[in-house]
Design a protein around this motif. Structure first.
Motif, PDB file in Angstrom:
ATOM      1  N   TRP A   1       0.895  11.820   3.192  1.00 30.99           N
ATOM      2  CA  TRP A   1       1.796  12.112   2.335  1.00 30.99           C
ATOM      3  C   TRP A   1       1.907  13.087   1.536  1.00 30.99           C
ATOM      4  O   TRP A   1       1.023  13.628   0.938  1.00 30.99           O
ATOM      5  CB  TRP A   1       1.861  10.814   1.076  1.00 30.99           C
ATOM      6  CG  TRP A   1       2.940  10.562   0.300  1.00 30.99           C
ATOM      7  CD1 TRP A   1       3.079  11.030  -1.083  1.00 30.99           C
ATOM      8  CD2 TRP A   1       4.065  10.324   0.583  1.00 30.99           C
ATOM      9  NE1 TRP A   1       4.369  11.045  -1.596  1.00 30.99           N
ATOM     10  CE2 TRP A   1       5.281  10.404  -0.664  1.00 30.99           C
ATOM     11  CE3 TRP A   1       5.002   9.738   1.631  1.00 30.99           C
ATOM     12  CZ2 TRP A   1       6.409   9.762  -0.679  1.00 30.99           C
ATOM     13  CZ3 TRP A   1       6.186   9.238   1.853  1.00 30.99           C
ATOM     14  CH2 TRP A   1       6.996   9.544   0.606  1.00 30.99           C
TER      15      TRP A   1
ATOM     16  N   VAL B   1       1.657   3.582  -3.867  1.00 33.05           N
ATOM     17  CA  VAL B   1       0.817   4.941  -4.403  1.00 33.05           C
ATOM     18  C   VAL B   1       1.630   6.124  -4.017  1.00 33.05           C
ATOM     19  O   VAL B   1       1.586   6.987  -4.801  1.00 33.05           O
ATOM     20  CB  VAL B   1      -0.566   5.038  -3.945  1.00 33.05           C
ATOM     21  CG1 VAL B   1      -0.456   4.755  -2.510  1.00 33.05           C
ATOM     22  CG2 VAL B   1      -1.360   6.069  -4.357  1.00 33.05           C
ATOM     23  N   GLU B   2       2.478   6.153  -2.923  1.00 29.52           N
ATOM     24  CA  GLU B   2       3.312   7.181  -2.723  1.00 29.52           C
ATOM     25  C   GLU B   2       4.205   7.476  -3.829  1.00 29.52           C
ATOM     26  O   GLU B   2       4.256   8.761  -4.167  1.00 29.52           O
ATOM     27  CB  GLU B   2       4.237   6.933  -1.499  1.00 29.52           C
ATOM     28  CG  GLU B   2       3.489   6.731  -0.182  1.00 29.52           C
ATOM     29  CD  GLU B   2       3.948   6.254   1.017  1.00 29.52           C
ATOM     30  OE1 GLU B   2       5.362   6.169   0.946  1.00 29.52           O
ATOM     31  OE2 GLU B   2       3.443   5.878   2.268  1.00 29.52           O
TER      32      GLU B   2
ATOM     33  N   ARG C   1       0.813  -1.233   0.056  1.00 28.63           N
ATOM     34  CA  ARG C   1       0.094   0.112  -0.094  1.00 28.63           C
ATOM     35  C   ARG C   1       0.758   1.366  -0.100  1.00 28.63           C
ATOM     36  O   ARG C   1       0.358   2.384  -0.074  1.00 28.63           O
ATOM     37  CB  ARG C   1      -0.821  -0.128   1.398  1.00 28.63           C
ATOM     38  CG  ARG C   1      -2.062  -1.160   1.250  1.00 28.63           C
ATOM     39  CD  ARG C   1      -3.089  -0.878  -0.120  1.00 28.63           C
ATOM     40  NE  ARG C   1      -3.975  -1.756  -0.014  1.00 28.63           N
ATOM     41  CZ  ARG C   1      -5.336  -1.313   0.345  1.00 28.63           C
ATOM     42  NH1 ARG C   1      -5.548  -0.266   0.789  1.00 28.63           N
ATOM     43  NH2 ARG C   1      -6.177  -2.112   0.144  1.00 28.63           N
ATOM     44  N   ARG C   2       2.199   1.145  -0.109  1.00 27.97           N
ATOM     45  CA  ARG C   2       3.222   2.408  -0.153  1.00 27.97           C
ATOM     46  C   ARG C   2       3.369   2.600  -1.490  1.00 27.97           C
ATOM     47  O   ARG C   2       3.902   3.711  -1.806  1.00 27.97           O
ATOM     48  CB  ARG C   2       4.527   2.101   0.514  1.00 27.97           C
ATOM     49  CG  ARG C   2       4.043   2.223   2.309  1.00 27.97           C
ATOM     50  CD  ARG C   2       5.209   2.106   3.192  1.00 27.97           C
ATOM     51  NE  ARG C   2       5.666   3.758   2.388  1.00 27.97           N
ATOM     52  CZ  ARG C   2       7.012   3.922   2.860  1.00 27.97           C
ATOM     53  NH1 ARG C   2       7.968   3.207   3.452  1.00 27.97           N
ATOM     54  NH2 ARG C   2       7.369   5.007   2.682  1.00 27.97           N
TER      55      ARG C   2
ATOM     56  N   ILE D   1      -4.166   7.826  -2.713  1.00 29.67           N
ATOM     57  CA  ILE D   1      -3.284   8.378  -1.732  1.00 29.67           C
ATOM     58  C   ILE D   1      -4.018   8.646  -0.540  1.00 29.67           C
ATOM     59  O   ILE D   1      -3.533   8.570   0.610  1.00 29.67           O
ATOM     60  CB  ILE D   1      -2.297   9.396  -1.987  1.00 29.67           C
ATOM     61  CG1 ILE D   1      -1.162   9.618  -1.077  1.00 29.67           C
ATOM     62  CG2 ILE D   1      -2.918  10.740  -2.395  1.00 29.67           C
ATOM     63  CD1 ILE D   1      -0.070   8.360  -1.209  1.00 29.67           C
TER      64      ILE D   1
ATOM     65  N   GLU E   1       3.439   7.021  -6.922  1.00 34.83           N
ATOM     66  CA  GLU E   1       2.735   7.460  -7.889  1.00 34.83           C
ATOM     67  C   GLU E   1       2.175   8.787  -7.865  1.00 34.83           C
ATOM     68  O   GLU E   1       2.347   9.626  -8.886  1.00 34.83           O
ATOM     69  CB  GLU E   1       1.496   6.403  -8.076  1.00 34.83           C
ATOM     70  CG  GLU E   1       1.530   5.159  -8.627  1.00 34.83           C
ATOM     71  CD  GLU E   1       0.386   4.336  -8.601  1.00 34.83           C
ATOM     72  OE1 GLU E   1       0.058   3.553  -9.647  1.00 34.83           O
ATOM     73  OE2 GLU E   1      -0.421   4.072  -7.607  1.00 34.83           O
ATOM     74  N   VAL E   2       2.184   9.182  -6.676  1.00 28.44           N
ATOM     75  CA  VAL E   2       2.004  10.713  -6.404  1.00 28.44           C
ATOM     76  C   VAL E   2       3.256  11.601  -6.805  1.00 28.44           C
ATOM     77  O   VAL E   2       3.330  12.458  -7.734  1.00 28.44           O
ATOM     78  CB  VAL E   2       1.711  10.868  -4.826  1.00 28.44           C
ATOM     79  CG1 VAL E   2       1.661  12.509  -4.584  1.00 28.44           C
ATOM     80  CG2 VAL E   2       0.339  10.337  -4.688  1.00 28.44           C
ATOM     81  N   ASP E   3       4.278  10.817  -6.591  1.00 25.95           N
ATOM     82  CA  ASP E   3       5.575  11.721  -6.666  1.00 25.95           C
ATOM     83  C   ASP E   3       5.783  11.799  -8.380  1.00 25.95           C
ATOM     84  O   ASP E   3       6.541  12.696  -8.755  1.00 25.95           O
ATOM     85  CB  ASP E   3       6.754  11.175  -5.979  1.00 25.95           C
ATOM     86  CG  ASP E   3       6.493  11.189  -4.521  1.00 25.95           C
ATOM     87  OD1 ASP E   3       5.616  12.211  -4.029  1.00 25.95           O
ATOM     88  OD2 ASP E   3       7.273  10.537  -3.749  1.00 25.95           O
TER      89      ASP E   3
ATOM     90  N   ILE F   1      -5.034   8.916  -8.857  1.00 25.71           N
ATOM     91  CA  ILE F   1      -4.047   8.833  -7.476  1.00 25.71           C
ATOM     92  C   ILE F   1      -4.252   9.723  -6.310  1.00 25.71           C
ATOM     93  O   ILE F   1      -4.000   9.245  -5.287  1.00 25.71           O
ATOM     94  CB  ILE F   1      -2.524   9.356  -8.301  1.00 25.71           C
ATOM     95  CG1 ILE F   1      -2.137   8.262  -9.206  1.00 25.71           C
ATOM     96  CG2 ILE F   1      -1.607   9.347  -7.090  1.00 25.71           C
ATOM     97  CD1 ILE F   1      -2.347   6.712  -9.202  1.00 25.71           C
TER      98      ILE F   1
END
Lengths: 343, 119
Positions: free
Chosen positions: B118, A332-333, A329-330, B111, A335-337, B107
């Motif tokens: 985040w 996606v972090e 589940r990390r 998130i 993907e944001v970046d 996304i």
């Protein structure tokens, strides 16, 4: 949790370490204070004291792959660059001899010791816990020094002569992208952002260096020890390989390794420029800024895919672990970046 | 048939409360590794709570956007697989505004469930 089984495994480990250490030091040794370091699900790190008959104590560390049951399912997802413990031992010893701060390597365990595939090294003072290094008041001085130390150490590491190292696999920009696509296909979960990022990276791939250099492969905050004066030892050499040294400079700056200190790309401690300047000042090759950033973006995607593959180890039945499962589940972090980095 | 209370989120809260207020204090300073695992478990339970609240709406919105983007019907896994194939083949890229709008919205929802802190 099967407490009785854990107790048995512990007694067996103490027994094996007693045997191995007695042989290495060629004198009677008693093992005490055995504890397992947190983190590292498949690869275990154990701290312990070797106590000699004259009362002297050596603080030691065992790094091992635990013995695997004969009927355990195969590890479908090991990184193709991953090296075994004996190779890691040789790499760390060579790096240490050539000026990289690394633990003093003592010996490789023998199969008859029954402690699994592993080696024993001397313990090094310091902590690897990122949040402590980034926030605790006692590390203020270390925080000032770490960005330049990271650059200097990387330059030293990249200068370790290849002849001093055991044979290592070559990992190029191209092969990293191919490996990530394969991982995405095996897990079978469509991730449009990772696909977008990989195609973006593929179109902008920097040329491979004329001769592949020595690359640590996992050089980041969390994988080195530091005390009040800064870095004391570089750890986690398990995917050391030959390739583009810029890979290490990019990976170190991936946002996930800033542990919340997002405005300090150099591992959460400083600017990219501080890192790059120290690297070049210490004899490292002149850094192509664009290529270093390319590796940083690749590293961001790579960590995201690793999150998926870590979870897959649990999901595929290879290694039952809540910790591994939760890492999924990390992803996606990153993907944001990536969406920020690509636009 | 509707289940009796506690509801799923209430049950998650009860488990989290137990882990945080009883299990964790009993382990801290005693077994650092197990204490860490309990924190991992607490974090995962919080994800489940947010997923319970937002997951169905987020999935429905993602499906609608995907249908519009790809121009035909389908389920979430199939349409996402098709989009992935197009991206890998280079048939779409970051210059496609509709694509980027879709990905940003998707996304942002992911998130918000997995890790709203985040940044």
């Amino acid at each position: 949790m099967d407490g009785a089984r854990d107790g048995d495994a512990r007694r067996e480990l103490v027994h094996g370490l007693t045997k191995a250490c007695s042989r290495h030091f060629d004198r009677a040794v008693r093992i005490d204070g055995l504890f397992r370091h947190s983190g590292g699900a498949s690869r275990q790190t154990w701290g312990f004291d070797a106590i000699f008959d004259d009362g002297t104590i050596e603080k030691l560390v065992l790094r091992r792959d635990p013995p695997r049951a004969a009927d355990a399912p195969p590890q479908s997802f090991e990184n193709s660059l991953a090296i075994d413990r004996a190779t890691e031992f040789a790499v760390m010893r060579a790096a240490g001899l050539h000026g990289v701060p690394a633990p003093q390597m003592l010996f490789i365990a023998e199969p008859a010791d029954g402690v699994g595939d592993g080696y024993v090294m001397k313990s090094v003072d310091g902590t690897a816990i990122a949040r402590e290094l980034l926030r605790a008041p006692r590390f203020e001085r270390a925080r000032q020094r770490i960005p330049a130390q990271l650059g200097t150490i990387l330059a030293t590491l990249h200068a370790v002569p290849l002849a001093a190292l055991p044979p290592l696999n070559v990992g190029t920009a191209e092969s990293v992208i191919a490996t990530m696509r394969r991982a995405l296909d095996i897990t079978g979960e469509p991730h449009p952002v990772f696909e977008l990022a990989l195609s973006w990276l593929e179109r902008r791939m920097p040329p491979a260096p004329a001769t592949p250099g020595f690359v640590h492969g996992d050089f980041r905050t969390g994988n080195y020890l530091a005390d009040e004066n800064g870095i004391t030892a570089i750890l986690d050499w398990e995917i050391a390989h030959l390739g583009d040294p810029l890979e290490d400079l990019g990976w170190l700056c991936v946002k996930s390794w800033r542990f919340g200190a997002v405005d300090k790309p150099a591992g959460g401690f400083g600017s990219r420029e501080e890192l790059w300047d120290a690297y070049e000042a210490a004899g490292g090759a002149k850094i192509n800024r664009d290529h270093a950033r390319w590796w940083e973006i690749l590293g961001t995607a790579r960590w995201g895919v690793i999150c998926m593959t870590q979870a897959w180890k649990h999901l595929s039945g290879a290694e039952e672990s809540m910790e591994l499962a939760s890492i999924g589940r990390r992803a996606v972090e990153t993907e944001v970046d990536l969406l920020e980095l690509l636009s | 048939m509707a289940q009796d209370r506690p509801t799923a989120p209430e049950l998650l809260d009860a488990i989290s409360g137990f882990l945080r207020n009883e299990a964790l204090p009993a382990l801290e300073g005693v077994d650092a590794r197990l204490a860490f695992q309990v924190k991992v478990a607490l974090n995962s339970l919080a994800i489940l709570g947010r997923e319970w609240q937002r997951g169905p709406t987020a999935d429905a919105a993602e499906l609608l956007r995907l249908k519009a983007l790809l121009g035909h019907d389908g389920d979430l896994p199939t349409l996402n697989a098709e989009l992935c194939r197009q991206l890998r083949a280079g048939e779409r890229d970051e210059r496609d505004k509709a694509l980027m709008d879709h990905l940003r919205a998707t996304i942002a929802e992911k998130i918000a469930i997995a890790n709203p802190r985040w940044r």
